[in-house]
Design an enzyme around this catalytic site. Structure first.
Site, short mmCIF file in Angstrom:
data_model
loop_
_atom_site.label_atom_id
_atom_site.label_comp_id
_atom_site.label_asym_id
_atom_site.label_seq_id
_atom_site.Cartn_x
_atom_site.Cartn_y
_atom_site.Cartn_z
N LYS A 84 11.93 -2.51 3.45
CA LYS A 84 12.06 -1.28 4.24
C LYS A 84 13.24 -1.37 5.22
CE LYS A 84 7.62 -1.79 5.03
NZ LYS A 84 7.30 -2.65 3.90
N ILE A 85 13.33 -2.51 5.95
CA ILE A 85 14.40 -2.63 6.95
C ILE A 85 15.74 -2.89 6.27
CG2 ILE A 85 15.22 -3.98 8.92
CD1 ILE A 85 12.20 -4.50 9.58
N THR B 70 17.71 -10.46 12.49
CA THR B 70 16.71 -9.67 13.23
C THR B 70 15.34 -9.82 12.57
OG1 THR B 70 17.21 -7.71 11.88
CG2 THR B 70 18.35 -7.89 14.01
N SER B 71 15.20 -10.84 11.70
CA SER B 71 13.95 -10.96 10.95
C SER B 71 12.98 -11.96 11.60
CB SER B 71 14.24 -11.32 9.50
OG SER B 71 13.07 -11.25 8.74
N ARG B 72 13.15 -13.24 11.34
CA ARG B 72 12.32 -14.26 11.98
C ARG B 72 13.21 -15.47 12.25
NH1 ARG B 72 9.48 -10.80 13.17
NH2 ARG B 72 7.28 -10.45 12.69
N ASP C 276 18.26 -11.61 17.14
CA ASP C 276 17.20 -10.96 17.90
C ASP C 276 15.94 -11.82 17.88
OD1 ASP C 276 16.12 -8.68 19.36
OD2 ASP C 276 14.86 -8.33 17.60
N GLU D 66 11.16 -19.11 19.90
CA GLU D 66 11.11 -18.00 20.87
C GLU D 66 9.77 -17.86 21.58
OE1 GLU D 66 11.87 -14.70 18.06
OE2 GLU D 66 9.89 -13.95 18.58
N HIS E 125 14.06 -10.37 20.85
CA HIS E 125 13.09 -9.75 19.93
C HIS E 125 12.77 -8.32 20.36
CE1 HIS E 125 10.03 -11.02 16.69
NE2 HIS E 125 10.26 -9.72 16.60
N GLN E 126 13.82 -7.52 20.48
CA GLN E 126 13.63 -6.14 20.92
C GLN E 126 14.00 -5.12 19.84
OE1 GLN E 126 17.13 -6.10 23.92
NE2 GLN E 126 17.22 -4.07 23.00
N ALA E 127 14.34 -5.62 18.62
CA ALA E 127 14.82 -4.69 17.60
C ALA E 127 13.78 -3.61 17.28
CB ALA E 127 15.20 -5.45 16.33
N PHE E 128 12.51 -3.97 17.42
CA PHE E 128 11.43 -3.01 17.08
C PHE E 128 11.24 -1.95 18.17
CE2 PHE E 128 7.96 -3.80 20.05
CZ PHE E 128 8.44 -4.94 20.68
P1 NAI Z 1 9.45 -5.65 3.61
O1 NAI Z 1 8.24 -6.37 3.16
O2 NAI Z 1 9.53 -4.16 3.45
O3 NAI Z 1 10.74 -6.27 2.91
C1 NAI Z 1 10.96 -7.64 2.74
C2 NAI Z 1 11.84 -7.79 1.51
O4 NAI Z 1 12.22 -9.16 1.43
C3 NAI Z 1 11.13 -7.42 0.20
O5 NAI Z 1 11.93 -6.52 -0.54
C4 NAI Z 1 10.98 -8.75 -0.50
O6 NAI Z 1 11.06 -8.64 -1.93
C5 NAI Z 1 12.17 -9.50 0.06
N1 NAI Z 1 12.07 -10.95 -0.10
C6 NAI Z 1 10.96 -11.71 -0.24
N2 NAI Z 1 11.32 -13.00 -0.39
C7 NAI Z 1 12.66 -13.04 -0.38
C8 NAI Z 1 13.61 -14.09 -0.49
N3 NAI Z 1 13.22 -15.34 -0.70
N4 NAI Z 1 14.92 -13.77 -0.38
C9 NAI Z 1 15.32 -12.49 -0.20
N5 NAI Z 1 14.47 -11.47 -0.09
C10 NAI Z 1 13.16 -11.74 -0.17
O7 NAI Z 1 9.63 -6.05 5.13
P2 NAI Z 1 10.44 -5.25 6.27
O8 NAI Z 1 9.54 -4.25 6.91
O9 NAI Z 1 11.73 -4.81 5.73
O10 NAI Z 1 10.65 -6.40 7.34
C11 NAI Z 1 11.46 -7.53 7.08
C12 NAI Z 1 11.24 -8.57 8.16
O11 NAI Z 1 11.75 -8.07 9.40
C13 NAI Z 1 9.75 -8.86 8.46
O12 NAI Z 1 9.27 -9.87 7.63
C14 NAI Z 1 9.76 -9.27 9.89
O13 NAI Z 1 9.80 -10.68 9.94
C15 NAI Z 1 11.07 -8.71 10.45
N6 NAI Z 1 10.87 -7.75 11.52
C16 NAI Z 1 11.52 -7.96 12.71
C17 NAI Z 1 11.38 -7.06 13.76
C18 NAI Z 1 12.09 -7.24 15.06
O14 NAI Z 1 11.74 -6.59 16.06
N7 NAI Z 1 13.08 -8.11 15.16
C19 NAI Z 1 10.52 -5.86 13.62
C20 NAI Z 1 9.92 -5.71 12.31
C21 NAI Z 1 10.08 -6.64 11.31
#
Ligand code: NAI
Length: 328
Positions: free
Chosen positions: A154-155, A232-234, A258, A263, A295-298
């Site tokens: 999604k992101i 911005t993921s983990r 982020d 953290e 960690h404010q991207a959300f």
């Molecule tokens: P999502 O589940 O919609 O998308 C994750 C994508 O990563 C999927 O398409 C999946 O197939 C793919 N994926 C799985 N394993 C993989 C790999 N080994 N290599 C490459 N791609 C792979 O998740 P969404 O909503 O897009 O969120 C992604 C991440 O963003 C979350 O897991 C979360 O950790 C992080 N996040 C960070 C925020 C922030 O405030 N900084 C807020 C929300 C989410």
């Protein structure tokens, strides 16, 4: 229904209190993290509600179960902080908010890119001091630039669409490619190929055993000199000491974060009166080409609203004996 919130900030309380007018649950808010030691706070409640840095390991889940908790509500999308096998063994249901404002997170990643590229923080400080010199402020055009996107869920999809709008050449890696993005012009390549072709790499995949320290020496060595890395993921997607080595040699040109692996001890709190004990983080702060947000991207109005609504709806459904559809 009685729900105990951990790691609750003022904005959580305001947002949940507002949305709870439709639900009428009893909400209790605590700033402390949830762990095995703090779990008894929730004794007698129907559910706990937690955020990204509350560690639901086996000990914590066992403590929750001992205190009668059978429902954990994650007010976030990622669930890497949960020992899902232990939760299942203990009969604890864990529900999350799979999508609340993916565009907002993607926009924050783009904000980091723009700020790093055009050195906006430095430029703003200079202008405030009446220093109008442009020395060292040179950037590059995003138009025509190659961008690599790791994870097009999604992101990542929202991020791809924004970068296509800038006129970038967008490459992606995801084990499950997205046909709609392909139709828009996103080119799927292997993970290694992505590292070699992209001038900007943005991480949007979840943290898992497969992706932990995905960005290590080996990956960094594949990247072109001067590459920009955005996370911005983990935090644990990145081997931070390796990244620091590549920043020191100048091979890594820019770093926008982020999230940070350690953290949990820093982010979401005002630590300004304390001596920073994390030497790795302290080293990151010394680089002029590193930009870090906590960690404010959300954190957008839309996200808080959607998080509140989905979390309380998850609670309502599960409390009624239904599967809310957002279980992990
Ligand atoms: P999502 O589940 O919609 O998308 C994750 C994508 O990563 C999927 O398409 C999946 O197939 C793919 N994926 C799985 N394993 C993989 C790999 N080994 N290599 C490459 N791609 C792979 O998740 P969404 O909503 O897009 O969120 C992604 C991440 O963003 C979350 O897991 C979360 O950790 C992080 N996040 C960070 C925020 C922030 O405030 N900084 C807020 C929300 C989410």
């Amino acid at each position: 229904m009685d729900i105990v919130f951990f790691s609750a900030k003022k904005y959580d309380q305001e947002s949940f209190a507002h949305i709870n007018r439709q639900y009428g649950f009893a909400l209790r808010f605590f700033e402390t993290h949830l762990c095995a030691d703090t779990a008894p706070i929730a004794a007698g409640a129907d559910a706990v509600c937690i955020f990204v840095n509350d560690q639901l390991d086996d000990a914590c889940l066992t403590a929750l179960a001992t205190n009668g908790i059978r429902l954990v509500l994650l007010r976030c999308a990622g669930f890497n902080q949960v020992d899902t096998a232990a939760a299942q063994r203990l009969g604890i249901i864990v529900a999350r908010v799979p999508a609340y404002a993916p565009e907002g997170v993607a926009e924050h990643a783009v904000g980091l890119i723009l700020a790093l590229n055009r050195k906006l923080c430095k430029a703003h400080s200079r202008v405030r001091e009446a220093n109008f010199s442009l020395d060292g402020l040179q950037g590059f055009n995003l138009h025509g630039c190659t961008v690599g996107v790791m994870g097009t869920g999604k992101i990542g999809s929202a991020f791809c669409r924004i970068m296509l709008g800038f006129g970038c050449e967008v490459y992606a890696y995801d084990p499950v490619p997205n046909d709609a993005l392909k139709a828009l012009g996103v080119i799927y390549v292997t993970r290694d190929k992505l590292f070699t072709v992209a001038r900007i790499i943005s991480l949007h995949c979840p943290l898992s055993a497969d992706t932990q320290h995905l960005i290590n020496h080996e990956a960094l060595n594949l990247m072109p000199p001067g590459v920009m890395l955005i996370n911005t993921s983990r935090g644990a997607l990145i081997d931070t000491p390796a990244v620091i080595q590549h920043l020191k040699t100048g091979h890594l040109g820019y770093l926008g974060l982020d999230v940070y692996e350690e953290e949990a001890h820093l982010f979401f709190n005002d630590e300004s009166e304390h001596i920073l004990q994390d030497d790795v983080f302290a080293r990151l702060l010394t680089f002029p080409n590193v930009l870090i947000t906590g960690h404010q991207a959300f954190l957008t109005q839309e996200a808080l609203h959607n998080i509140g609504e989905t979390t309380l709806e998850n609670a309502k459904q599960e409390h009624s004996g239904l599967n809310c559809g957002n279980r992990v």
